[in-house]
Write an enzyme that holds these catalytic residues in place. Sequence first.
Site, short mmCIF file in Angstrom:
data_model
loop_
_atom_site.label_atom_id
_atom_site.label_comp_id
_atom_site.label_asym_id
_atom_site.label_seq_id
_atom_site.Cartn_x
_atom_site.Cartn_y
_atom_site.Cartn_z
N ARG A 88 0.80 -1.30 -0.13
CA ARG A 88 0.10 0.07 -0.06
C ARG A 88 0.84 1.43 -0.02
O ARG A 88 0.52 2.28 -0.93
CB ARG A 88 -0.93 0.11 1.11
CG ARG A 88 -2.21 -0.57 0.93
CD ARG A 88 -2.43 -1.32 2.16
NE ARG A 88 -1.50 -2.52 2.70
CZ ARG A 88 -1.83 -3.73 2.16
NH1 ARG A 88 -2.70 -4.21 1.44
NH2 ARG A 88 -0.74 -4.51 2.51
N THR A 89 1.89 1.54 0.69
CA THR A 89 2.51 2.63 1.13
C THR A 89 3.27 3.04 -0.12
O THR A 89 3.12 4.06 -0.79
CB THR A 89 3.48 2.63 2.30
OG1 THR A 89 2.50 2.08 3.48
CG2 THR A 89 4.27 3.96 2.57
N LYS A 118 25.62 -4.20 -1.49
CA LYS A 118 27.05 -4.45 -1.76
C LYS A 118 27.68 -3.57 -0.48
O LYS A 118 28.60 -3.49 -0.12
CB LYS A 118 27.53 -3.67 -2.90
CG LYS A 118 27.17 -4.27 -4.12
CD LYS A 118 27.65 -3.30 -5.34
CE LYS A 118 26.74 -3.67 -6.72
NZ LYS A 118 27.06 -2.22 -7.56
N ARG A 139 11.00 3.53 3.85
CA ARG A 139 10.71 2.64 4.87
C ARG A 139 11.98 1.71 5.19
O ARG A 139 12.78 1.35 4.42
CB ARG A 139 9.81 1.60 4.34
CG ARG A 139 9.43 0.50 5.13
CD ARG A 139 8.21 -0.16 4.72
NE ARG A 139 7.02 0.48 5.08
CZ ARG A 139 5.83 0.22 5.06
NH1 ARG A 139 5.53 -1.13 4.59
NH2 ARG A 139 4.74 0.72 5.21
N HIS A 167 4.76 5.71 11.54
CA HIS A 167 4.26 5.61 10.35
C HIS A 167 3.49 6.77 9.98
O HIS A 167 2.15 6.48 9.90
CB HIS A 167 3.37 4.21 10.05
CG HIS A 167 3.26 3.75 8.60
ND1 HIS A 167 3.48 4.82 7.64
CD2 HIS A 167 3.06 2.77 8.05
CE1 HIS A 167 3.23 4.08 6.41
NE2 HIS A 167 2.75 2.83 6.84
N1 CP Z 1 -0.47 -0.24 5.89
C1 CP Z 1 0.78 -0.34 5.14
O1 CP Z 1 1.91 0.59 5.61
O2 CP Z 1 0.81 -1.33 4.18
P1 CP Z 1 2.26 -1.93 3.48
O3 CP Z 1 3.04 -2.33 4.43
O4 CP Z 1 1.63 -2.75 2.41
O5 CP Z 1 2.47 -0.47 2.84
#
Ligand code: CP
Length: 340
Positions: A88-89, A118, A139, A167
Amino acid sequence: MDKKALKPLFDYAGGYNGHESVTVNRHLKVENGLAGQDILSVAQFDRPMLAYVFERAREMREMVGRVGGTDLLTGRVLACLFYEPSTRTSASFIAAMERLGGGVIPITQGVQFSSVSKGETLPDTVRTLEQYSDVIVLRHPEIGSAQVAADYASVPVINAGDGPGEHPTQALLDLFTIQEELGQIEGLKIAMVGDLRYGRTVHSLTKLLLQYDVSLRFVSPEILRLPLTIMNEVIDAGVNARETHDVADVIENADVLYVTRVQKERFSDLAQYEEVKDHYEITPEIMARAKQKMVVMHPLPRVGEIHYAVDSDPRAAYFRQVRNGMYIRMALLAAVLGKA
Ligand code: CP
């Protein structure tokens, strides 16, 4: 736009620094305090800033519904750097940038195919990507990694999840979803269910909700209770809050049931994970006891916490929540790139 040349978003003494003023529509004059800024934590967002982002997201939703996309960010490039899996993100940031007319460097299908394999460090990776891009979405499995990246990058860094830390863009889309689904946030009874210890979406959303007059219920197995540091923030804010192990204690009164996955990847002892992984499952039978006007939310992915039979219940908002993520991220990208 050089973020180092800009003042920090907050002076941490309580107020905004000065920001450019923009007119979002005839009725709402607000500040784009995000231009050129990193987005690392929900602590950056106060009520006027939230109102600004939400109004921009509504405009994005209306625009996408009408024409699908725009050229607002033509010539701008987003680097999407994901050291952990995401659907999603990553996809929503890419969709957001493309619908705004910009380009994307997608390092999202495994950094093992990048020079990270590397041994390249995070500071070197972000200082490389900023040569090609105008904003970096990161991320990473370690708490504080987004701050490290931001310290080295001269372009804005957006935290897309730093381990079990925060998040923030998820929390914004969660709060937006509550507002759009129920028409208000003030006065609601919100129950968080599942892995409150490692679930970074719960950490960020809880912190944002402390700005509102809400009641919070934290439902988890003993070993997955909300971290003490966050619970202390809840207590200091004077918000009505209680903990329980049992969904039955909250289901009849909840306006929002925010369900989360047990975060297997954060457990050092997998036997402990096995003990708690199936602790909760929201079923039609449980939903029969809930209010008619309420919503079930989940940041997704789910791995059994919500039965598929709940999906057809109009109160199941989790896929509408997913879509809201794109509008919120469109609003954020436009804002940090100064296109208010
Ligand atoms: N909600 C969320 O962060 O989903 P993903 O881990 O798929 O990005």
